[in-house]
Design a protein around this motif. Structure first.
Motif, PDB file in Angstrom:
ATOM      1  N   ILE A 110       0.495  -1.529  -0.052  1.00  7.73           N
ATOM      2  CA  ILE A 110       0.120   0.125  -0.263  1.00  7.73           C
ATOM      3  C   ILE A 110       0.919   1.346  -0.405  1.00  7.73           C
ATOM      4  N   GLN A 113       2.282   1.816  -3.238  1.00 11.44           N
ATOM      5  CA  GLN A 113       1.525   2.146  -4.682  1.00 11.44           C
ATOM      6  C   GLN A 113       0.987   3.597  -4.543  1.00 11.44           C
ATOM      7  N   ASP A 114       0.980   4.406  -2.936  1.00 13.33           N
ATOM      8  CA  ASP A 114       1.105   5.411  -2.510  1.00 13.33           C
ATOM      9  C   ASP A 114       1.855   6.586  -3.023  1.00 13.33           C
ATOM     10  N   ASP A 117       2.081   6.917  -6.546  1.00 13.63           N
ATOM     11  CA  ASP A 117       0.762   7.900  -6.945  1.00 13.63           C
ATOM     12  C   ASP A 117       1.453   9.938  -6.494  1.00 13.63           C
ATOM     13  N   ARG A 118       2.168   9.765  -5.285  1.00 13.74           N
ATOM     14  CA  ARG A 118       2.369  11.104  -4.702  1.00 13.74           C
ATOM     15  C   ARG A 118       3.468  11.565  -5.949  1.00 13.74           C
ATOM     16  N   CYS A 121       2.438  12.933  -8.811  1.00 16.04           N
ATOM     17  CA  CYS A 121       1.780  14.416  -8.998  1.00 16.04           C
ATOM     18  C   CYS A 121       2.739  15.618  -8.653  1.00 16.04           C
ATOM     19  N   GLN A 122       4.223  14.485  -8.380  1.00 13.39           N
ATOM     20  CA  GLN A 122       5.133  16.211  -8.707  1.00 13.39           C
ATOM     21  C   GLN A 122       5.980  15.954 -10.074  1.00 13.39           C
ATOM     22  N   GLU A 124       3.771  15.664 -12.491  1.00 10.93           N
ATOM     23  CA  GLU A 124       3.096  16.497 -13.540  1.00 10.93           C
ATOM     24  C   GLU A 124       3.153  17.821 -12.610  1.00 10.93           C
ATOM     25  N   ALA A 125       3.247  18.149 -11.654  1.00 10.00           N
ATOM     26  CA  ALA A 125       4.085  19.735 -11.314  1.00 10.00           C
ATOM     27  C   ALA A 125       5.077  20.164 -11.735  1.00 10.00           C
ATOM     28  N   TYR A 126       6.010  19.708 -11.483  1.00  6.59           N
ATOM     29  CA  TYR A 126       7.048  20.345 -11.872  1.00  6.59           C
ATOM     30  C   TYR A 126       7.663  19.725 -13.472  1.00  6.59           C
ATOM     31  N   LYS A 130       8.685  23.622 -14.063  1.00  4.33           N
ATOM     32  CA  LYS A 130       9.961  23.477 -13.367  1.00  4.33           C
ATOM     33  C   LYS A 130      11.049  22.332 -13.167  1.00  4.33           C
ATOM     34  N   LEU A 134      13.935  19.930  -5.702  1.00  2.00           N
ATOM     35  CA  LEU A 134      13.137  18.992  -4.122  1.00  2.00           C
ATOM     36  C   LEU A 134      12.418  17.820  -3.759  1.00  2.00           C
ATOM     37  N   ASP A 136      10.307  14.952  -2.330  1.00  2.00           N
ATOM     38  CA  ASP A 136       9.499  14.724  -1.105  1.00  2.00           C
ATOM     39  C   ASP A 136      10.578  13.682  -0.397  1.00  2.00           C
ATOM     40  N   GLU A 138       9.692  12.240   2.657  1.00  2.00           N
ATOM     41  CA  GLU A 138       8.757  11.836   3.960  1.00  2.00           C
ATOM     42  C   GLU A 138       8.537  10.511   2.960  1.00  2.00           C
ATOM     43  N   ASN A 140       7.135   7.440   5.091  1.00  5.74           N
ATOM     44  CA  ASN A 140       6.444   6.658   5.816  1.00  5.74           C
ATOM     45  C   ASN A 140       4.937   6.893   4.759  1.00  5.74           C
TER      46      ASN A 140
ATOM     47  N   PHE C 299       8.336  20.711   1.642  1.00  5.98           N
ATOM     48  CA  PHE C 299       8.259  20.206   0.595  1.00  5.98           C
ATOM     49  C   PHE C 299       7.153  19.340   0.208  1.00  5.98           C
ATOM     50  N   LEU C 301       3.841  18.509  -1.714  1.00  2.98           N
ATOM     51  CA  LEU C 301       2.677  19.398  -2.938  1.00  2.98           C
ATOM     52  C   LEU C 301       1.700  19.755  -2.659  1.00  2.98           C
ATOM     53  N   GLN C 362      -3.773  19.750  -4.864  1.00  5.10           N
ATOM     54  CA  GLN C 362      -2.105  19.887  -5.280  1.00  5.10           C
ATOM     55  C   GLN C 362      -1.915  21.338  -5.889  1.00  5.10           C
ATOM     56  N   ASN C 364       0.258  22.868  -7.376  1.00  4.49           N
ATOM     57  CA  ASN C 364      -0.044  23.091  -9.333  1.00  4.49           C
ATOM     58  C   ASN C 364      -0.821  23.737  -9.659  1.00  4.49           C
TER      59      ASN C 364
END
Lengths: 140, 114, 492, 323
Positions: A110, A113-114, A117-118, A121-122, A124-126, A130, A134, A136, A138, A140, C299, C301, C362, C364
């Motif tokens: 699990i 998979q999480d 996913d994250r 997203c990252q 997609e964002a950067y 940009k 940095l 993530d 993290e 846990n 950090f 998002l 999100q 972004n």
């Protein structure tokens, strides 16, 4: 004397620890819940043991008996047992849903998979705007 | 009379314990699921039943006797049915009893009961 | 009727929750819940007045006198928090009507409101009670219902988060149960004030010490003190927005209340000093928590996760106030409890409003929203400023008191660190501002409109409260001081 | 002796990878605990543990296992850290036991302070021979209310998490027959037992004042009867007898009844849950109050347990249908 008087409690402590160990060491969600049940049941022993009086009988008043065990811990534990089953039931419902959503009941799968996913997203964002400076950290 | 009852009840209690014990041994020693079920059901019926009757003899007339009787009836009903259901479920899920060809002749009599 | 206020407070939501199941029409249930919560709020306001003028109120449940029956005891400290919890709950519920219909399937609304009211019941019950075991029972009510309102949404990650919370929460509750059991074993009583009287006789006993240890660890799990915070970020990030706003503002605060209550009113500060270097432990954990969580926040998002980490950091400040162990420190803690609840509720509601429009949390996706949703974004910025502790906001007031308390104790390096940590808060709030105002909008966000009025009103109520209590500090500071005094008074 | 059995069972549970066996063992663990509680004079607790811990909770675990994989994946778990935490906890606990009053010691503070009043005066103040019931329903009646609300909260949680839409239900039912249509012996025996189980539940419900028993145990036993019926005769038949919506309403009704009794007490001039005012004679009032609230407890517990089972079973039916 000291040893005999406390022996009962020590076993209870060992039981609690076994339960607690199952909860924190195992990855399987169902097994965690079983561990939780054992942990809680063992705590119940702690309470019930302290309510016991040597040579006494159950606290249901009767002319034939004089000494009774302490009823208060019994009441508290009745409450706690019911709270325990309520928690277990809710936990199991969550497990069922988790299995439907993730296709696994192992904590590791699990998390993987999480995290996946994250990271998506990252990206997609950067990805377009940009560079990913940095990440993530993290886990846990 | 009391002594007679006492002796009788002790005989029952001891033979009940004996069957419980054999049931437990059987549970460990028997070769396959069905024979083990057989051993377990001996514990439930003969073992528990004899012990309960023994206790009933000890109890004397009263509410306790009635309660023990009820327990006896229910445990006979429930445990035999449960054993039956278990064996049936095992058979349905594809578990085949051991037969001659699998095992020496001892297995046969236990398996054929189911 | 006033005599029954302490219990009515808890009973009204308790009685209303099952009624929700009978109403069955989602909208109606929502409105009903608002009224129920508002009633609890009014009663708690009445209680606060009553307590300030007439002193502590005690209520015997079932008519049985205290150590035999369960007692409710309302003093300045818990009436202040009762007001906070019921108030925040009411405002959050106001925004829920539209937000919930966006985030939850229609057929779950009734369950959501039922569980919400149960959660409110649990929290209020923990605050009001003076019975150690009753705390456990109401803790479980609030926990079980909060697992529900976290997992009820459509995000699958909420399920895993809720499960994790369930495991951690139950371990915490069981530890509390062990603690209560050991205390009971040594004293034979469960009433907190009776315990406080009888505990000094057995202060030296090892059993009491381990009871204390278990209790503290259990509560710290519930209040997500670093490093026991692992359940919190996920639970807050993936729950429905309304849940996040409500829980972030109330549930950890109630756990802090339990901690304060036990340290000061039950065990007594002398015992704590004598047996454990709790002050130092809290100081270190608080500081490390502030820094680790704040840095993690920078950090993130997902904006909800970002502010969830910031919540963990704020818990650090709150614990820091406790670690000082002076009256001033406690005042700072209580102030920060109150203030942090205000700002986090405002922030998470605003985030919920954005989610209502763009369907995402999100960061972004927030690009360029400053022009599209100016009022909502202004609220987020105001909340962020408050988190940093800019003057004229509540955040400033509580940080000010915290720093003063630290200097008063002579811990100026810690004070410097606290100020430094505010800089990290500047960083993560700036990240949000950067996305919102200084990034060109994306194509999808072209059509986005300002949030609906039904959400803007509650958001701005909270934001204005943020500013109002940042300027006019008479009520909050006054009550906090009074409560801190009474806490120290009990032990003299 | 029993404790050693318990320890053995617990250790076996940690070692097993087959979740089915783990669940059965945990049922055995509960049953052993119940015997131990009995040995420690806690008859009510033993009764509850046997019916709740060994009965319903095992059942729920099994219902879940029908929906998820049966074997635990052998994975590298991190025993070092976990062992560390456990050892610290254990050390703290053992340290705490050193100053404890000895087991069975009649002079322990527990037996000196609050409890004597329950044992000596409850017969005059509440008027029930079973002190546990007096304390549970009257002295600490508010805790019990809380506990009913916990059960209700769990019920709400499961209802909201495991919802199956009416449409799926209708379609699934036509395709999926009940599991145990062919178990003739089982069905006949169950038919014989069912009325007896329900009567026994009522006996436990109303005899709780005098002997072990009360709302919780009765609720669970009643639910067990219905669940037995559901397992053998299928969901659709059961649900035509007992409407699920009705059961859901009942979960709420029990809580309402309980807290309503408290509110009536308040209206009549007493404190919340002060049953003395319910009747002209305090002891009579106590009797009435306890009867009503135990009924509330029984209704909620039974209804929640039945609902839980329905929800889990529906989920199974839905899965089968989808395949």
């Amino acid at each position: 004397m000291n040893i005999i008087g406390l022996y009962n409690y020590w076993i209870v402590v060992v039981l609690m620890l076994i339960g607690f160990y199952i909860v924190i060491a195992h990855e399987n969600l169902i097994k965690k819940l079983v561990g939780l049940t054992i942990f809680q049941t063992s705590v119940f022993f702690l309470y019930i043991s302290m309510g016991k009086v040597a040579g006494a009988t159950a606290p249901i008043l009767d002319e034939n008996y004089q000494i009774y065990s302490n009823p208060l811990p019994h009441v508290l534990i009745l409450t706690a047992i019911v709270v325990g089953i309520a928690t277990t039931a809710l936990g199991l419902a969550l497990v069922v849903r988790i299995y439907e959503a993730y296709g696994s009941i192992e904590e590791n799968d699990i998390q993987v998979q999480d995290t996946h996913d994250r990271l998506e997203c990252q990206l997609e964002a950067y990805g377009r705007q940009k560079p990913p400076t940095l990440f993530d950290q993290e886990t846990n | 009379m009391d002594i007679l009852l006492d002796i009788l009840s002790w005989i029952l209690l001891i033979s009940g314990s004996f069957f419980t014990f054999t049931g437990a041994v059987g549970l460990f020693r028997f070769p396959d699921f069905f024979s083990r079920t057989h051993a377990a059901s001996v514990t439930d019926t003969l073992g528990a039943g004899l012990i309960l009757i023994g206790l009933m003899l000890q109890a004397g007339w009263g509410l306790v006797l009635a309660k023990l009787l009820l327990i006896l009836v229910f445990s006979l009903l429930a445990s035999t049915t449960a054993c039956h259901a278990m064996a049936k479920a095992a058979l349905k899920s594809g578990l085949k009893p051991l037969t001659y060809s699998d095992q020496e002749n001892s297995a046969e009599e236990t398996t054929s009961k189911h | 009727m006033t005599a029954h206020f302490p219990i009515l407070q808890v009973i009204i939501p308790l009685f209303a929750a099952p009624l929700c199941l009978f109403l069955r029409i989602p909208r109606l249930v929502g409105v009903f819940a608002i009224f129920v919560s508002a009633a609890a709020f009014l009663i708690s306001y009445g209680l606060l007045q009553e307590v300030i003028t007439h002193g502590t109120i005690s209520y015997k449940l079932g008519g049985w006198p205290a150590p035999w029956g369960i007692e409710y005891r309302i003093d300045t400290l818990n009436s202040f928090l009762l007001l906070l919890v019921s108030g925040v709950s009411t405002v959050v519920l106001l925004a829920s009507l539209s937000s919930i219909s966006r985030e939850l399937p229609q057929n779950r609304h009734t369950y959501f409101y039922t569980a919400y009211l149960l959660c409110l019941t649990g929290l209020l019950g923990i605050l009001a009670t003076a019975d150690a075991f009753n705390v456990f029972v109401f803790l479980e009510i609030s926990s079980l219902s909060s697992y529900t309102i976290i997992a009820i949404g459509t995000d699958r990650r909420a399920l895993a988060a809720s499960y994790q919370y369930l495991i951690m929460g139950t371990i915490g509750a069981t530890f509390i149960l062990i603690g209560v059991g050991l205390m009971y074993m040594m004293t034979g009583t469960l009433n907190m004030y009776d315990l406080a009287e009888r505990l000094p006789a057995v202060y030296k006993s090892k059993t009491v010490l381990s009871a204390f240890g278990f209790f503290i660890v259990g509560v710290c799990l519930k209040l997500a003190l670093f490093p026991l915070h692992l359940w919190l970020p996920n639970a807050y990030a993936y729950a429905p927005s309304i849940t996040t706003a409500f829980l972030a503002a109330t549930s950890t605060k109630v756990a802090v209340y339990v901690l304060i209550r036990y340290i000061f009113s039950v065990f007594g500060i002398e015992f704590v000093d004598m047996s454990l270097p709790l002050g130092d432990i809290f100081l270190i954990l608080g500081l490390v928590g502030i820094f680790v969580a704040s840095i993690s926040a920078t950090f993130q998002l997902n904006i909800k996760r970002l502010f969830a980490y910031s919540s963990v950091a704020q818990i650090g400040y709150i614990i820091l106030g406790l670690a000082i162990e002076t009256q001033l420190g406690i005042t700072a803690t209580l102030l920060h409890l109150f203030n942090h609840a205000l700002m986090k509720a405002a922030l998470f509601l605003a985030i919920g409003a954005v989610f209502y429009r763009i369907g995402s949390a999100q960061l972004n996706h927030y690009a360029g929203l400053g022009k599209k949703m100016p009022l909502t974004m202004a609220a987020i910025v105001a909340g962020g400023l408050s988190l940093i502790g800019v003057p004229l906001t509540v955040g400033f007031v509580s940080k000010w008191y915290l720093v003063v308390a630290l200097l008063d104790k002579g811990w100026w390096p810690v004070a410097v660190l606290v100020l430094l940590s505010s800089l990290i808060a500047v960083i993560y709030v700036w990240r949000v501002v950067e996305w919102v105002y200084f990034t060109p909008p994306r194509i999808i966000t072209e059509e986005v409109k300002e949030a609906p009025l039904s959400q803007l009103i509650p958001i701005w109520m909270l934001v204005l409260a943020n500013i109002y209590f940042g300027v006019d500090t008479r009520l909050t500071v006054g009550v906090s001081k009074l409560a801190a005094q009474s806490l120290f008074g009990v032990n003299l | 002796m029993l404790l050693s059995f318990l320890a053995l069972t617990a250790i076996a549970i940690t070692r097993m990878g087959d979740l089915f066996a783990v669940v059965m063992l945990s049922g055995i663990y509960s049953l052993l605990s119940a015997s131990l509680f009995l040995d420690l004079d806690a008859v009510d607790v033993a009764f509850t543990e046997a019916s709740v811990g060994a009965g319903i909770s095992t059942l729920l675990f099994l219902a879940t296992l029908k929906l998820v994989p049966r074997y635990e994946k052998k994975s590298r778990y991190k025993p070092a850290l976990a062992l560390g935490v456990v050892i610290v906890t254990g050390a703290l606990l053992i340290y705490g036991t050193l100053d404890m009053p000895h087991f069975g010691d009649a002079d322990a503070p527990v037996h000196q302070h609050v409890a004597p009043r329950y044992l000596n005066d409850s017969i005059n103040e509440v008027g029930l021979p079973n002190v546990v019931t007096s304390v549970l329903a009257s002295y600490r009646g508010y805790d019990t209310l809380g506990e009913v609300v916990v059960v209700f909260a769990a019920g709400i949680g499961v209802m909201s998490l495991l919802m199956v839409s009416q449409r799926t239900k209708a379609r699934a039912l036509t395709k999926v027959p009940a599991d145990m249509q062919h178990q003739i012996i089982l069905r006949i025996v169950a038919k014989m037992m069912l009325p007896l189980i329900l009567i026994f539940a009522l006996y436990v419900q109303f005899h709780g004042d005098y002997g072990p028993g009360g709302g919780f145990q009765a609720g669970v036993i009643f639910a067990a009867g219905i669940i037995l019926y559901t397992m053998l005769f299928g969901l659709s038949l059961t649900q035509s007898v007992i409407k699920p919506v009705f059961v859901e309403m009942l979960t709420a009704f029990g809580v309402l009844l309980y807290s309503g009794v408290g509110i009536v007490c308040m209206i009549l001039g007493g404190n919340y849950l002060d049953y003395d005012v319910l009747s002209h004679d305090p002891v009579h009032g106590q009797h009435l109050g306890i009867l009503l609230i135990e009924l509330g407890v029984g209704i909620t517990v039974a209804a929640v347990m039945i609902t839980l089972f329905f929800k889990f079973t529906w989920r199974t039916v839905k899965h089968k249908y989808n395949q």
